[in-house]
Motif scaffolding. Sequence first.
Motif, short mmCIF file in Angstrom:
data_model
loop_
_atom_site.label_atom_id
_atom_site.label_comp_id
_atom_site.label_asym_id
_atom_site.label_seq_id
_atom_site.Cartn_x
_atom_site.Cartn_y
_atom_site.Cartn_z
N ASP A 48 -17.22 -5.80 -6.52
CA ASP A 48 -16.14 -4.92 -6.08
C ASP A 48 -15.92 -3.96 -7.23
OD1 ASP A 48 -15.82 -6.22 -3.73
OD2 ASP A 48 -14.10 -7.42 -4.36
N LEU A 49 -16.22 -2.70 -6.98
CA LEU A 49 -16.07 -1.71 -8.04
C LEU A 49 -14.72 -1.02 -7.87
CD1 LEU A 49 -17.71 -0.61 -10.40
CD2 LEU A 49 -18.48 1.25 -8.92
N ARG A 50 -13.98 -0.94 -8.97
CA ARG A 50 -12.60 -0.46 -8.87
C ARG A 50 -12.38 0.77 -9.74
NH1 ARG A 50 -10.07 -4.09 -11.86
NH2 ARG A 50 -9.84 -2.50 -13.45
N ASP A 51 -11.70 1.76 -9.20
CA ASP A 51 -11.14 2.82 -10.03
C ASP A 51 -9.70 3.01 -9.56
OD1 ASP A 51 -11.12 4.45 -7.77
OD2 ASP A 51 -12.96 5.52 -8.32
N ARG A 52 -9.05 4.11 -9.99
CA ARG A 52 -7.61 4.19 -9.69
C ARG A 52 -7.32 4.41 -8.21
NH1 ARG A 52 -5.38 9.87 -10.19
NH2 ARG A 52 -7.22 11.13 -10.51
N THR A 53 -8.35 4.74 -7.43
CA THR A 53 -8.09 4.98 -6.01
C THR A 53 -8.31 3.74 -5.16
OG1 THR A 53 -10.36 5.68 -5.60
CG2 THR A 53 -8.79 7.40 -6.22
N SER B 92 -6.85 -11.39 -15.55
CA SER B 92 -7.71 -10.46 -14.84
C SER B 92 -6.88 -9.42 -14.10
CB SER B 92 -8.57 -11.21 -13.83
OG SER B 92 -9.13 -10.27 -12.94
N PRO B 93 -7.21 -8.15 -14.28
CA PRO B 93 -6.51 -7.11 -13.52
C PRO B 93 -6.68 -7.28 -12.01
CG PRO B 93 -7.75 -6.15 -15.33
CD PRO B 93 -8.16 -7.58 -15.25
N GLU C 226 -1.20 -2.62 -8.33
CA GLU C 226 0.25 -2.46 -8.18
C GLU C 226 0.78 -1.47 -9.20
OE1 GLU C 226 -1.33 -5.31 -8.49
OE2 GLU C 226 -0.58 -6.82 -7.10
N MET C 227 0.30 -1.61 -10.45
CA MET C 227 0.79 -0.72 -11.50
C MET C 227 0.23 0.69 -11.34
SD MET C 227 2.93 -2.48 -13.03
CE MET C 227 3.39 -1.50 -14.44
N GLN C 228 -1.01 0.77 -10.89
CA GLN C 228 -1.59 2.10 -10.66
C GLN C 228 -0.78 2.82 -9.59
OE1 GLN C 228 -5.28 3.26 -11.46
NE2 GLN C 228 -4.91 2.14 -13.35
N TYR C 229 -0.38 2.05 -8.57
CA TYR C 229 0.44 2.65 -7.50
C TYR C 229 1.77 3.14 -8.07
CZ TYR C 229 3.58 3.08 -3.55
OH TYR C 229 4.50 3.57 -2.67
N ASN C 230 2.44 2.30 -8.86
CA ASN C 230 3.75 2.66 -9.39
C ASN C 230 3.68 3.91 -10.28
OD1 ASN C 230 4.67 0.44 -8.08
ND2 ASN C 230 5.21 -0.74 -9.91
N ILE C 231 2.64 3.97 -11.11
CA ILE C 231 2.53 5.12 -12.02
C ILE C 231 2.19 6.38 -11.23
CG2 ILE C 231 1.29 6.04 -14.05
CD1 ILE C 231 3.22 3.59 -14.58
N ALA D 61 9.52 2.35 -5.38
CA ALA D 61 8.36 1.45 -5.45
C ALA D 61 8.69 0.07 -4.90
CB ALA D 61 7.90 1.33 -6.91
N GLY D 62 9.98 -0.18 -4.65
CA GLY D 62 10.38 -1.52 -4.21
C GLY D 62 10.19 -2.54 -5.33
N ALA D 63 10.24 -2.08 -6.58
CA ALA D 63 10.04 -2.98 -7.72
C ALA D 63 11.37 -3.61 -8.11
CB ALA D 63 9.46 -2.20 -8.89
N ASP D 64 11.31 -4.72 -8.85
CA ASP D 64 12.58 -5.33 -9.20
C ASP D 64 12.93 -5.20 -10.67
OD1 ASP D 64 10.75 -7.08 -10.06
OD2 ASP D 64 11.22 -8.66 -8.60
#
Length: 602
Positions: free
Chosen positions: A45-50, A120-121, A144-149, A556-559
């Motif tokens: 599974d290759l991941r980038d910010r998208t 692990s991220p 989750e953090m990429q989404y928030n930022i 973000a619905g974060a707490d």
Amino acid sequence: MLDFVGDLKRTHMCGALRASDAEAEVVLMGWVNRRRDLGNLIFIDLRDRTGITQVVMTAEAGEDVHKKAATLRSEFVVAVIGHVKLRDPGTVNKNIPTGEVEVVADALRILNDCKPLPFSPADSDIANEEVRLKYRYLDLRRPEMQYNIQLRHKVSIAIRDHLNSLGFYEIETPFMTRSTPEGARDYLVPSRVHPGEFYALPQSPQIFKQILMISGFDKYFQIVRCFRDEDLRADRQPEFTQIDLEISFARPDTVFAVVEGFLTAAWKTIDFELQTPFPRMSYDDAIRQYGIDKPDMRLPAMTEVHEAFTPEQLATLNIDPELPIVTIVTPKVGELSRKERDDIRLLFGDRKAAKLFEDIKRLEKSYSETVAKIRELAKPNDDDLLVIVAGARRSEDASAAKTRQQAYDIYGAAGQLRLALGQRYAERHGAFNKRDFRFLWVTDFPMFEWDEEEGRWNAAHHPFTSPHENDMDKLESDPGAVRALAYDIVLNGTELGSGSIRIHRQDIQSIIFKALGMSKEEQQARFGFFLEALQYGTPPHGGIALGLDRIVMILAGADSLREVIPFPKTAKAIDMMMDAPTPVSDKQLKELSIAVVERKDI
Ligand code: ASP
């Protein structure tokens, strides 16, 4: 030689591939989120910010690719050239947007390896926040953090665009300045060239933005960092970001419309259409109806039920006739056990001045007509919980001012219980689960607050806030009754920001400083330049500042604020990643003419 790294035009984003890309040749770069080795077939599974795309390395792709693939581990950085293939219907992954396709690798390059990870991220729940903060760079890789930022970026841009469209200029103001009057402790920066002298980091750009009005920049804003050395609570950061603005010739309505406009733009980033204008409520009404100056309107308001009681009943029940009697309705709580009723008493706490009636059925046995009338006034549904809070009978006569204070205390006690019950029975009433954004303007705050410890009046907002036109004559005779042209924007029980119409006349500013117990000399020493500036044709003006961190947190619905700040500090004001603050060398201290002394009292 495979030289495709760095060619942005040819590079695809991992999260963007769809079925319509089938057969396309793609270049992907990213991190190995997970790897599955089935021998002949290796999946990553290759991941980038998208997002994530599944890449398949088959033995047919050539020994080179397959052999290299076997060495891949979590968070290796790789580049892949491949072609997009539709997955077999049985292997489509409906949980990810790229789930209909995979990329079959024709070439693979390992750009970097990665040592064994502290976490692990790819994991979504990492319990230990300190480890997350220490390895913030890894934590920020998590979706989750990429989404928030990303959301934070979108919100800032939306707000900037909106304010720009209204003709606002974003203007920077200094960080190295002198103390500003927001009432918190300053962060100080020692001056090397002026031994023994210090800059203060701004608690807000308040004075600068007022000066900008004097300078003719009639619409100013800034998304700006502010610094306050306060005791940290869960929802505070020593440095935080404000959306700060100031408008010349403004009335409160002017400011409200601008803020409603940019909040609407901000909420659009989560595809939510806000309804404007937001409701308004005076501070006094907020206290009476909600017992707090930042009402959470997702639950019913309190109701005054004094009229349901006869004077005799008040006497028998030991209720003070001059203090408020309010009901709290918590929806859909249903029947309560004995133990649950006792818990309500615990939530209310041990109060001498206020009385709680949590068993309405019992009260009903002796006072059926009264309770019928109370129900008529408070209008609970059958399964709602209804409790009553009243003032305990006082033994001595009190002055009007004292009675006012005691009445506020009763409202406050009832307001706290209302919120505590709201929390306790959140699952039953369900009012907190929905995407329900109840904005509210709270207006007409008191101008001054009495400081028991210091024995003097403090500015409730800040000392540049204009008193209400109609209350000018009470400035000296009854400061406690003076209202300010100050307002807060509140959302679901949280204060998002405060502002005010300012004083634009030097004579009135001087009167306010005096009312705050500031001598002429002190006024000159602290704000002399500002008092002078006010005399050079200052336009009427007003503004506001809203906390960007909190807004993004809610969107973000974060707490926690830490979830939406890239590099936040802990509750002890520590930067875990950089390990700040730290001691500095003797040489640095010497240059700054500073000696560190040990203190036993902290
Ligand atoms: N300077 C104020 C604050 O930071 C906001 C304002 O009055 O505009 O709270």
